[in-house]
Design an enzyme around this catalytic site. Structure first.
Site, PDB file in Angstrom:
ATOM      1  CB  CYS A 116      33.025  69.529  56.775  1.00 49.70           C
ATOM      2  SG  CYS A 116      33.436  69.750  58.516  1.00 49.70           S
ATOM      3  CG  LEU A 117      31.782  75.852  57.113  1.00 54.42           C
ATOM      4  CD1 LEU A 117      32.254  76.549  55.846  1.00 54.42           C
ATOM      5  CD2 LEU A 117      30.364  76.290  57.465  1.00 54.42           C
TER       6      LEU A 117
END
Length: 156
Positions: A116-117
């Protein structure tokens, strides 16, 4: 052993409890440590992820929202399945999965890595995947932020 049970939430206990056979060959300490240790060893480093991607031995699933990928970019070779779709996606029939994500649906024996981030959502996706029987799943805790930083440094 009482201490690990106190430290683990009910959800993680359920996940850890389902992972009986450890492919990594960890030895048990007093018969129960291996279950706890397996759950801890699910993170992948940047270098490990890079090698796994080069060997094409994993499916990398980016669980960020589609707009984030369009705006910021993605790790090459990753498949975008937003976090709120992960549980449903991993339970889809193969035809529907291919139609929606333009990829072959992974089997429970395939190696998956979630990103993800910055590693928060990918950890949730990892827990979901393991609870559904995808026991060869890991997550890239550094996420897109770390990936992009290392990629820039490698190109210098």
């Amino acid at each position: 052993m009482v201490l690990p049970r106190l430290l683990l939430g009910a959800r993680l206990r359920a996940v850890v409890g389902s992972v009986e056979a450890a492919p990594c060959g960890l030895k048990s300490i007093k018969g129960s440590c291996h279950k706890f240790c397996i759950a801890v060893l699910k993170d992948v480093t940047y270098k490990e992820l890079k090698n796994l991607l080069n060997s094409k031995s994993i499916m990398l699933i980016d669980v960020r929202e589609t707009w984030e990928i369009l705006e910021h970019g993605k790790i090459p070779g990753s498949v975008n399945i937003p976090l709120d779709e992960i549980g449903e996606a991993l339970q889809m029939n193969p035809r529907d999965f291919k139609e929606k994500y333009d990829e072959v649906k992974p089997s429970k024996s395939d190696s998956l890595v979630f990103s993800c981030l910055a590693g928060v959502r990918s950890k949730v996706a990892l827990d979901t995947a393991i609870s559904l029987g995808f026991n060869r799943s890991q997550h890239y805790a550094g996420g897109w932020k770390e990936w992009v930083t290392y990629e820039v440094l490698e190109k210098k």
